[in-house]
Structure formats: structure tokens, C-alpha cells
Scaffold this motif. Structure first.
Motif, PDB file in Angstrom:
ATOM      1  N   ILE A  12      -7.227  -2.206  46.875  1.00 18.59           N
ATOM      2  CA  ILE A  12      -8.568  -2.138  46.298  1.00 18.59           C
ATOM      3  C   ILE A  12      -9.235  -3.483  46.548  1.00 18.59           C
ATOM      4  N   THR A  24      -7.487  -9.430  40.644  1.00 13.98           N
ATOM      5  CA  THR A  24      -8.146  -8.746  41.769  1.00 13.98           C
ATOM      6  C   THR A  24      -7.310  -8.868  43.036  1.00 13.98           C
ATOM      7  N   SER A  43     -12.858  -4.298  42.463  1.00 11.21           N
ATOM      8  CA  SER A  43     -12.010  -4.508  41.283  1.00 11.21           C
ATOM      9  C   SER A  43     -12.574  -5.602  40.370  1.00 11.21           C
ATOM     10  N   LEU A  53      -4.314  -6.497  42.715  1.00 11.84           N
ATOM     11  CA  LEU A  53      -4.733  -5.121  42.993  1.00 11.84           C
ATOM     12  C   LEU A  53      -5.010  -4.905  44.480  1.00 11.84           C
TER      13      LEU A  53
END
Length: 178
Positions: A51, A42, A56, A45
Motif C-alpha cells: 500500500i 506507512t 496509507s 504497510l
């Protein structure tokens, strides 16, 4: 038929997920000391695709839980859905405020230890009552069961893979703290 869930377990799951969200938002994402597995993914990302981990984590968790639902059972899936939604919701709330400990960005060893404390305690509370805020726990358990690989090796593979990918934005010195 839906499994019978205990309210006390649901509350413990939410406490565990808020503790994990505090650690990831206020410590790991700020200090570039990361995690392996789903939580580290996460943050990866967030860095490269912008994000939010609030979104995520939820998507990654759903994918992992669906992949492992046969091995884990209904109660685990329902408890994990509560924990995962709690993590994403609390993380989203924390994003509305500045980090509590910005000075940890300059103290990677302290950040690594405190982050591990928050994430470990939060994860432990969730697992203790039969759920998990991170889908990779369920996926790892399923892979271990299906292919008869020791669970620690599967965890290591996923964690190490994410840490290697994280070298794309975190210097090796910081990754070593992770």
C-alpha cells in the motif's frame, strides 16, 4: 463554523509536507532506515501489503485526527488536513519518478541523518504554524492530555512499537540507525 485560516500558514504547511515527503520517499523508503509512529507505519504497510504511503498516510492521519479532535481544536484539524493531504499528494507525485539519491541505500548512517533532517524540518514547519502532516502527533497530544501521561512517553511508546514491528522486514542493524 469554519476557523479562519491564514494563507501564509497554509503555504508553510505545504512546504513542510513536501519536505517530509522528499525525506520519506527519497531516503527512508529506499534505505530501510525507517521512522517510528505514523510515518514508520506507512513504510511497514508499504513493505508487507504494498500500500503506497500516499494512501496509507492519509487514512492513518484521518483516523488519528478524528480520535483527537476534541483536544486539538478546529484550526489544528483544518491545518493538519492541509498538511496531510499535501504529504500524500506530493508523495504520490514523487512515486512517478526514480529516487534522487539511490546510493543512500548503502549508507545507513547518512540516510538516518539526512532523513531525520528532512522529516524534522518538515514536521517543525507544520507544527510551527499549528498543524501536523502526521496524525500521530495529534493522537499523542490527545492521549497525553486525556490520561495525564508525559507526551515524550507516549511518543516513545508509539515510535518504539512501530520500530519493533519493522524488525519483521528490516534487519536489527538498520533499525538501530532508525
Amino acid at each position: 463554523m469554519l476557523p479562519k485560516l491564514k494563507i501564509s500558514n497554509c503555504l508553510i504547511l505545504l512546504v513542510g509536507s513536501i519536505i517530509q515527503a522528499i525525506g520519506i520517499y527519497n531516503i527512508h523508503s529506499l534505505s530501510n532506515v525507517t521512522e517510528g509512529g505514523a510515518l514508520g507505519l506507512t513504510l511497514l504497510l508499504q513493505h508487507w501489503l504494498h500500500i503506497t504511503p500516499a494512501l496509507s498516510a492519509l487514512v492513518i492521519n484521518i483516523i488519528c485526527y478524528v480520535a483527537g479532535w476534541k483536544v486539538l481544536g478546529k484550526s489544528f484539524l483544518f491545518y493538519s488536513a492541509i498538511a496531510a493531504a499535501g504529504f500524500s499528494g506530493f508523495y504520490r507525485i514523487f512515486e512517478l519518478f526514480p529516487p534522487v539519491w539511490p546510493e543512500l541505500a548503502e549508507l545507513p548512517l547518512v540516510a538516518a541523518l539526512l532523513g531525520a533532517l528532512f522529516v524534522g524540518l518538515g514536521c517543525g514547519l507544520c507544527v510551527r504554524v499549528g498543524g501536523a502532516a502526521c496524525g500521530d502527533d495529534g493522537l499523542v497530544m490527545s492521549i497525553s492530555e486525556k490520561w495525564h501521561i508525559k507526551i515524550e512517553y507516549v511518543y516513545f511508546f508509539f515510535d518504539f512499537s512501530v520500530l519493533v514491528l519493522s524488525l519483521s522486514y528490516i534487519p536489527l542493524g538498520r533499525i538501530l540507525y532508525s
